[in-house]
Design a protein around this motif. Structure first.
Motif, PDB file in Angstrom:
ATOM      1  N   LYS A  45       0.829  -1.202   0.000  1.00 45.47           N
ATOM      2  CA  LYS A  45       0.000   0.000   0.000  1.00 45.47           C
ATOM      3  C   LYS A  45       0.859   1.246   0.000  1.00 45.47           C
ATOM      4  O   LYS A  45       0.578   2.214  -0.717  1.00 45.47           O
ATOM      5  CB  LYS A  45      -0.920  -0.011   1.224  1.00 45.47           C
ATOM      6  N   ASN A  46       1.918   1.233   0.811  1.00 43.46           N
ATOM      7  CA  ASN A  46       2.811   2.383   0.862  1.00 43.46           C
ATOM      8  C   ASN A  46       3.491   2.624  -0.482  1.00 43.46           C
ATOM      9  O   ASN A  46       3.583   3.767  -0.958  1.00 43.46           O
ATOM     10  CB  ASN A  46       3.863   2.192   1.951  1.00 43.46           C
ATOM     11  N   SER A  47       3.961   1.562  -1.101  1.00 39.85           N
ATOM     12  CA  SER A  47       4.624   1.692  -2.399  1.00 39.85           C
ATOM     13  C   SER A  47       3.640   2.142  -3.476  1.00 39.85           C
ATOM     14  O   SER A  47       3.981   2.944  -4.354  1.00 39.85           O
ATOM     15  CB  SER A  47       5.266   0.357  -2.798  1.00 39.85           C
ATOM     16  N   PHE A  48       2.416   1.621  -3.410  1.00 36.64           N
ATOM     17  CA  PHE A  48       1.394   2.015  -4.386  1.00 36.64           C
ATOM     18  C   PHE A  48       1.074   3.502  -4.268  1.00 36.64           C
ATOM     19  O   PHE A  48       0.903   4.198  -5.276  1.00 36.64           O
ATOM     20  CB  PHE A  48       0.138   1.174  -4.183  1.00 36.64           C
ATOM     21  N   LEU A  49       1.006   3.999  -3.029  1.00 39.19           N
ATOM     22  CA  LEU A  49       0.759   5.433  -2.830  1.00 39.19           C
ATOM     23  C   LEU A  49       1.911   6.271  -3.369  1.00 39.19           C
ATOM     24  O   LEU A  49       1.711   7.377  -3.876  1.00 39.19           O
ATOM     25  CB  LEU A  49       0.536   5.720  -1.346  1.00 39.19           C
ATOM     26  N   LYS A  50       3.128   5.736  -3.268  1.00 40.39           N
ATOM     27  CA  LYS A  50       4.279   6.443  -3.840  1.00 40.39           C
ATOM     28  C   LYS A  50       4.164   6.515  -5.358  1.00 40.39           C
ATOM     29  O   LYS A  50       4.563   7.502  -5.977  1.00 40.39           O
ATOM     30  CB  LYS A  50       5.572   5.747  -3.430  1.00 40.39           C
ATOM     31  N   ILE A  51       3.628   5.447  -5.961  1.00 42.72           N
ATOM     32  CA  ILE A  51       3.395   5.459  -7.402  1.00 42.72           C
ATOM     33  C   ILE A  51       2.386   6.548  -7.758  1.00 42.72           C
ATOM     34  O   ILE A  51       2.570   7.308  -8.713  1.00 42.72           O
ATOM     35  CB  ILE A  51       2.900   4.085  -7.891  1.00 42.72           C
ATOM     36  N   LEU A  52       1.311   6.616  -6.966  1.00 41.82           N
ATOM     37  CA  LEU A  52       0.295   7.642  -7.207  1.00 41.82           C
ATOM     38  C   LEU A  52       0.877   9.037  -7.049  1.00 41.82           C
ATOM     39  O   LEU A  52       0.544   9.963  -7.799  1.00 41.82           O
ATOM     40  CB  LEU A  52      -0.875   7.445  -6.242  1.00 41.82           C
ATOM     41  N   LYS A  53       1.772   9.195  -6.061  1.00 43.23           N
ATOM     42  CA  LYS A  53       2.400  10.505  -5.860  1.00 43.23           C
ATOM     43  C   LYS A  53       3.306  10.854  -7.029  1.00 43.23           C
ATOM     44  O   LYS A  53       3.304  11.982  -7.535  1.00 43.23           O
ATOM     45  CB  LYS A  53       3.192  10.489  -4.546  1.00 43.23           C
TER      46      LYS A  53
END
Length: 348
Positions: A304-312
């Motif tokens: 989830k943390n990595s996915f949010l970084k992708i979104l950022k």
């Protein structure tokens, strides 16, 4: 693919009998409509989920853990498996138009990735057991990564060996790509292939899941100071989804195999019903490729943390929103001592 056959207006050899010859026009019409539609949905959804897993692990997680290495290989196996479905969709809708070489390649690749997927699921179960139940006895992080890479290489090599019959015997037969068995030893090879598929493709991963996850669940129930209910729910979901997706087709495959062994001629009506069951249950088994990313990766805190970084990085969310979420997640996560690599996810 399995060896049930259905042709338009041609007589076809029943899967359950080498003797009875039946016209299966209705089965052919059903497959022409059902399979391309179902395969298209599975291909698109599975492609998106598994591609996202691969991108995340390559560019963000960097395969730093044994868990990441196994789930990365699982996503590759699922993705390559799904890439064979467009060929089978065309085969079902019309006929095999890609030639003998591609028939061998596609059927062989399909089988390699099927076996590697099931064997990696077994490795994931054992890895989770080691990381949680045997946390104090496991190797250090560097050795674990090396060991997991070595195991994954072994899995792929073993899967290729198991798929050799598909690479050798697959060829276009009338209008479809199938395995054409030698006349003298055809039934023996056919039974051997089916038994291997049931043992490696269902029995081994199922037994590993039951044993490993039962002990993991017991360990989590005895743990203190940990939000264990989500982990226990994930354990149940992993096993239940596997059984729902894989068990029906393996029951049908067992029925077909027993029929071949007994060498009893079956009625055309029974043969057609078995073909319908094989088509539907095998298609349901493919759904597992779409659910693996959810069960094994998407529910994890790290992903989830990595996915949010992708979104950022793609501009979908701001740095401030990312920071607020990561701070909240850090405050609420309380992994079991000695097993932080696996339990920081909630799904083990």
């Amino acid at each position: 693919m399995t060896d049930y056959e259905y042709y338009d207006n041609n007589s076809t050899l029943s899967f359950t009998s080498f003797v009875s010859v039946c016209e299966k026009v209705e089965v052919g019409h059903f497959s022409q409509v059902f399979l391309p539609c179902f395969y298209s949905v599975i291909f698109v959804t599975g492609l998106l989920g598994n591609a996202l897993v691969i991108v995340t692990y390559v560019f963000y997680e960097k395969l730093k853990t044994a868990t990441g290495i196994y789930t990365f290989n699982l996503a590759i196996a699922d993705l390559l498996f799904l890439c064979t479905l467009p060929f089978w969709a065309v085969d079902a809708y019309n006929e095999w138009i890609f030639g003998t070489f591609m028939c061998k390649v596609v059927n062989g690749a399909y089988t390699v990735n099927f076996y590697s997927c099931m064997l990696i699921l077994t490795c994931v179960s054992v890895n989770r057991y080691n990381a949680i139940v045997q946390a104090t006895k496991t190797l250090n992080s560097k050795n674990k990564r090396f060991h997991s890479k070595f195991v994954c290489v072994g899995v792929w090599v073993f899967a290729i060996i198991l798929a050799l019959p598909e690479f050798i015997l697959s060829k276009p037969d009338k209008t479809t790509c199938t395995m054409v068995y030698p006349p003298n030893s055809g039934s023996i090879i056919r039974v051997a292939v089916s038994v291997t598929q049931m043992v490696v493709g269902f029995l081994i991963p199922f037994v590993a899941m039951i044993i490993c996850y039962s002990i993991i669940a017991k360990t989590l129930l005895q743990a203190k100071g940990f939000q264990k209910h989500k982990s226990l729910k994930i354990i149940v979901a992993v096993v239940v989804v596997f059984v729902i997706c894989e068990l029906p087709f393996n029951i049908v495959l067992l029925m077909q195999t027993l029929q071949i062994i007994s060498e009893e001629a079956s009625s055309c009506e029974y043969s057609a019903k078995v073909d319908y069951a094989a088509i539907v249950t095998e298609s349901i088994a493919y759904v597992h490729c779409c659910l693996n990313p959810i069960l094994y990766v998407f529910l994890g805190v790290k992903f989830k943390n990595s996915f949010l970084k992708i979104l950022k990085d793609t501009g979908c969310i701001s740095q401030k929103q990312l920071s607020v979420y990561l701070k909240t997640e850090c405050e609420t996560s309380q992994p079991v001592s000695g097993a932080s690599e696996m339990t920081s996810m909630y799904p083990l």
